[in-house]
Design a protein around this motif. Structure first.
Motif, PDB file in Angstrom:
ATOM      1  N   THR A   1      47.002  36.041  40.984  1.00 26.46           N
ATOM      2  CA  THR A   1      45.611  36.481  41.126  1.00 26.46           C
ATOM      3  C   THR A   1      45.595  37.972  41.434  1.00 26.46           C
ATOM      4  O   THR A   1      46.635  38.561  41.749  1.00 26.46           O
ATOM      5  CB  THR A   1      44.877  35.690  42.235  1.00 26.46           C
ATOM      6  N   HIS A   2      44.415  38.585  41.355  1.00 30.80           N
ATOM      7  CA  HIS A   2      44.306  40.031  41.481  1.00 30.80           C
ATOM      8  C   HIS A   2      44.326  40.470  42.940  1.00 30.80           C
ATOM      9  O   HIS A   2      43.938  39.734  43.834  1.00 30.80           O
ATOM     10  CB  HIS A   2      43.049  40.548  40.785  1.00 30.80           C
TER      11      HIS A   2
ATOM     12  N   ARG B   1      36.753  35.895  39.160  1.00 33.42           N
ATOM     13  CA  ARG B   1      38.048  36.001  38.476  1.00 33.42           C
ATOM     14  C   ARG B   1      39.089  35.049  39.047  1.00 33.42           C
ATOM     15  O   ARG B   1      40.265  35.131  38.675  1.00 33.42           O
ATOM     16  CB  ARG B   1      38.558  37.436  38.592  1.00 33.42           C
TER      17      ARG B   1
END
Length: 307
Positions: A230-231, A282
């Protein structure tokens, strides 16, 4: 033209809560999910492969919550200890389920290399009510100190006491959510009789290092592993994340012991608190759990390589 924040619905602005306000707050909390179904049942499924123990019990009115821990079955006194905690804030769901997913899918990879001690849901009452506090409107993650008034915190400290000075690593799994800004920070300000100062919620994963014993290379190793899943949260325009200076990409620092934070309860040289952002467009719930698992694995791998 900006408008003033709406006053929190409990209490008088500028005045700390008393028993009346705390009772009103408690009356507004409702059970929204089941600790027994969603957590205890998963722990029971791990019992054939791991040692499972009850380390305490929370009795809150009509509700009773056994506090459960999971240990390596091949516990050896000559091995380093890794402590994994989740659900200190019960509403931070991936902390609980990320810890359990790690045990189920990856703990066996470390058999014979470390002793694992996992407390996956430190605050089950709050887990069921999707809240940050316990029934006394206390934040367990500001209550890890001698004479703690939060039984969740006191029970975990009793569990950890025998290994406190033997731990190599403690990783505490958390989330930062949009409701931090809409509910929990306003409630905290109201409880303490202080003005609420709006802030922002970072979009992405970040870590909290110990300002008294920073380990920058360790923190970056975890960040690099998690960004495969994940970011990573960027700094805001002030170079900060939730009001703290970003000391490296995705990393801030707190004085863990001074603040009574869970990650301060051992003398482990390697400590970190994860912060996943589950409300990001996201990220999915599955990614959030996977990010916690990736953080745990990377943290253990680094600690073992640098002990």
């Amino acid at each position: 033209m900006s408008t003033a924040p709406t006053p929190y619905p409990i209490g008088t602005p500028g005045a700390p809560w008393g028993e009346k306000e705390r009772a009103e707050w408690l009356s507004r909390q409702s059970r929204q999910r089941s600790y027994e179904t969603e957590v205890l049942s998963l722990i029971e499924r791990l019992r054939p492969r791991f040692d499972v123990e009850q380390y305490g019990c929370l009795d809150y009115g009509p509700n009773s919550y056994p506090l459960m821990a999971i240990r390596s079955r091949d516990w050896r006194d000559d091995l380093p200890v890794v402590l994994i905690t989740g659900g200190v804030h019960g509403y931070e769901t991936s902390g609980v389920h990320g810890a359990l997913q790690f045990v189920d899918q990856h703990a066996a990879d470390y058999a014979g290399r470390v002793n694992l001690l996992v407390a996956p849901c430190v605050s089950p009452w709050a887990y069921e009510r999707i809240h940050r506090w316990n029934p006394s409107a206390l934040d367990p993650n500001r209550s890890f100190h001698h004479g703690s008034p939060a039984e969740e915190s006191a029970a975990l400290m009793r569990l950890v006491a025998p290994i406190r000075d033997r731990a190599l690593l403690h990783i505490d799994l958390h989330e930062t959510t949009d409701t931090d800004e809409t509910e929990y920070r306003p409630a905290l300000a109201a409880r303490d009789g202080k003005p609420f100062e709006p802030g922002g919620i970072p979009d992405g994963f970040y870590l909290v290092d110990d300002s008294e014993n920073p380990q920058p290379e360790f923190q970056q190793a975890v960040i690099e592993a998690v960004e495969q899943v994940t970011h990573i949260a960027p700094a805001d325009d002030n170079g900060e994340i939730i009001g703290s200076s970003v000391v490296a990409r995705g990393v801030i620092q707190y004085p863990l012991k001074q603040l009574g934070l869970c990650a301060s309860i051992t003398s482990a040289p390697y400590k970190t608190t994860t912060e996943v952002y589950p409300d990001s467009p996201r990220a999915t719930a599955e990614q959030c759990n996977a990010a916690q698992v990736a953080a745990v694995c990377a943290a253990i791998d680094y600690a073992l390589a640098h002990q």
